[in-house]
Motif scaffolding. Structure first.
Motif, short mmCIF file in Angstrom:
data_model
loop_
_atom_site.label_atom_id
_atom_site.label_comp_id
_atom_site.label_asym_id
_atom_site.label_seq_id
_atom_site.Cartn_x
_atom_site.Cartn_y
_atom_site.Cartn_z
N CYS A 1 0.84 -1.20 0.00
CA CYS A 1 0.00 0.00 0.00
C CYS A 1 0.87 1.25 0.00
O CYS A 1 0.66 2.17 -0.80
N THR A 2 1.86 1.26 0.88
CA THR A 2 2.72 2.44 0.97
C THR A 2 3.45 2.68 -0.35
O THR A 2 3.57 3.81 -0.81
N LEU B 1 1.15 4.12 -2.91
CA LEU B 1 0.89 5.56 -2.66
C LEU B 1 2.11 6.38 -3.05
O LEU B 1 1.99 7.46 -3.62
N ILE C 1 -6.59 0.08 2.99
CA ILE C 1 -5.29 0.74 2.85
C ILE C 1 -4.52 0.54 4.16
O ILE C 1 -5.00 0.93 5.22
N THR D 1 -1.48 1.75 5.61
CA THR D 1 -0.33 2.65 5.66
C THR D 1 -0.14 2.98 7.13
O THR D 1 -0.61 4.00 7.61
N TYR E 1 -1.00 8.73 2.57
CA TYR E 1 -2.40 8.57 2.17
C TYR E 1 -3.05 9.95 2.05
O TYR E 1 -3.67 10.29 1.04
N ALA F 1 -1.58 11.75 -0.92
CA ALA F 1 -2.07 11.24 -2.21
C ALA F 1 -3.46 11.77 -2.48
O ALA F 1 -3.79 12.19 -3.60
N ARG F 2 -4.29 11.81 -1.45
CA ARG F 2 -5.65 12.32 -1.65
C ARG F 2 -5.63 13.80 -1.95
O ARG F 2 -6.39 14.28 -2.78
#
Ligand code: SF4
Ligand code: SF4
Ligand code: FES
Lengths: 286, 158
Positions: A19-20, A23, A45, A47, A55, A58-59
């Motif tokens: 996941c990390t 991202l 997710i 992280t 996270y 990224a958002r």
């Protein structure tokens, strides 16, 4: 980017790092080209710790996250050199069709191929997932139960580079404890085989939980027999399992010798009041 | 205390059983320690023999304890899967089972031998195990080995 991709038969656990990494890649793409559309299809997710910032970041940069469920995994269909991804978003409960230039899959990290054979060779335990298993999760994460063998990094389980480095430093420190000394002092509680009594039946070899006893040709057994068992004192953990199992009673555990544990009450002793504490413990009364 | 009539080997009201317990220095010893720290009471009928791991419980030790006059014997081990020597307690358990069969074969109740698994923090379980064994042995009465030999002209020791 599709997370948790698991072909049939592939390992079924969270690999912690994907996941990390996804991202990180998503953020990097957005940095290079903010117009690039990045969609992450995920189940959960993971992280953990300060990685949660990735996270959020990224958002903030406009990466779109869509959650799918185990029952409705995304389907990728080729279409004229491009790829179409069919997915049902869990929050909107609506199917989507995404047209992608690239589909990046995060698949689980499996133990190295040779792990099992190496473990057999060195007699090391493996976790149910097939990675090497440490002596104690919290107290001795870089040791094996077997003395003198250490582990670090991804051999243990999927790790980030900084985790691997700390683990490696710890393992190196443990190894130095052994290497920096001229002589090694081992605990006094070790099993010792009396070759004169050993029939070389292999019982101890099979029952030792750590696989320490070996049969050695250069040590003639009872009546000059081909070979007898040898227990390396610096490796023996002193559990005494072999001593209790040996049919020839050829092994004694130092500090827990048979005579120290059971002192037979015989003859006059049984009538007198001269019982030792141990004889008393074993039920003898004057 | 309820008195079970069978088997009745006289004066079980005043009968104080002698019990030998083997425990490992990890969980068994820790549990005993915890029981002590918590100031739990357990009967003084139990005497303890320390072993590095219950994998060391030799059948001979168990039988010898009975031979020397113990009315009951039990083994205190780490929980299964938590033995500090991986499988020592499982090997020990197998041996306790075998020793039980041997006892039965010579006419000693298998119940007189038992094994308990507990973690180091379970002081109450430790005290309970001791109490259970004492109650059980009190019900069973003195070891059959302590009865005067029926046919043998002279009693043997050891
Ligand atoms: S169990 Fe005893 S007799 Fe058999 S090989 Fe080991 S030491 Fe020798
Ligand atoms: S005492 Fe335990 S660790 Fe040592 S050789 Fe015997 S079984 Fe193996
Ligand atoms: S260490 Fe406690 S039973 Fe093995």
């Amino acid at each position: 980017m599709i997370q948790c991709v698991r072909p049939p038969g592939a390992p079924d656990y969270c690999s912690r790092t994907c996941c990390t990494n996804t991202l990180k890649n998503a953020i990097r793409l957005k940095m290079l080209n903010p117009q690039c559309q990045v969609i992450v299809l995920y189940k959960n997710i993971v992280t953990y710790g300060f990685r949660e910032q990735f996270y959020t970041e990224a958002r903030r940069r406009g990466v779109i996250f869509m959650r799918y469920t185990e029952e409705q995994p995304p389907r990728v269909v080729p279409d004229n050199g491009r790829l179409r991804v069919h997915v049902t978003d869990l929050s909107l409960k609506r199917p989507f069709e995404l047209v992608a230039d690239r589909v990046v899959l995060s698949m689980s990290i499996a133990p190295a191929e040779e792990t099992a054979s190496l473990a057999r060779l060195l007699q090391l335990p493996l976790s149910p997932e097939g990675f090497f298993m440490e002596a104690h999760l919290k107290m001795r994460p870089m040791d094996f139960m077997q003395e003198g063998v250490f582990l670090c990094g991804m051999a243990h389980y999927p790790k980030f580079i900084e985790e691997s480095i700390s683990h490696a430093l710890a393992a190196a420190g443990r190894a130095l404890q052994v290497l920096s000394r001229e002589t090694l002092h081992v605990g006094g509680v070790v099993a010792v085989v009396d070759p004169e009594q050993c029939v070389g039946c292999l019982t101890c070899v099979r029952t030792c939980p750590f696989g320490i006893p070996t049969i050695r040709n250069d040590r003639p057994g009872v009546g000059g027999l081909g070979g007898s068992a040898y227990i390396e004192p610096s490796l023996c953990q002193g559990c005494g399992t072999c001593t209790a199992e040996c049919p020839a009673n050829a092994i004694q555990l130092l500090n827990y010798l048979d005579v120290q544990i059971v002192q037979p009450v015989q003859g006059d002793w049984a009538h007198g009041s001269h019982l030792t504490r141990r004889q008393w413990s074993l039920g003898a009364r004057p | 205390m309820s008195v079970t009539p069978e088997p009745d080997r006289d004066n079980h009201n005043t009968f104080e059983p002698q019990i030998t317990a083997f425990y490992c220095i990890y969980c068994g010893y820790m549990a005993a320690d915890t029981a002590g720290v918590l100031r739990l009471q357990y009967p003084a009928n139990v005497t303890f023999v320390r072993l590095p791991c219950t994998g060391k419980t030799d059948i001979r030790y168990i039988l010898q304890a009975f031979e020397q006059g113990a009315d009951g014997v039990y083994v205190v081990a780490c929980p299964v899967g938590n033995c500090h020597h991986v499988r020592g307690n499982e090997r020990g358990y197998a041996r306790v089972q075998r020793a039980r069969q041997m006892l039965e074969a010579v006419g000693i109740e298998g119940e007189r031998l038992d094994m308990f698994f507990m973690s180091g923090g379970q002081g109450a379980t430790f005290a309970l195990a001791a109490q259970q064994m004492v109650d059980r042995i009190r019900r069973l009465g003195p070891s059959p080995l302590k009865q005067p030999a029926r046919a043998a002209p002279e009693q043997h020791h050891g």
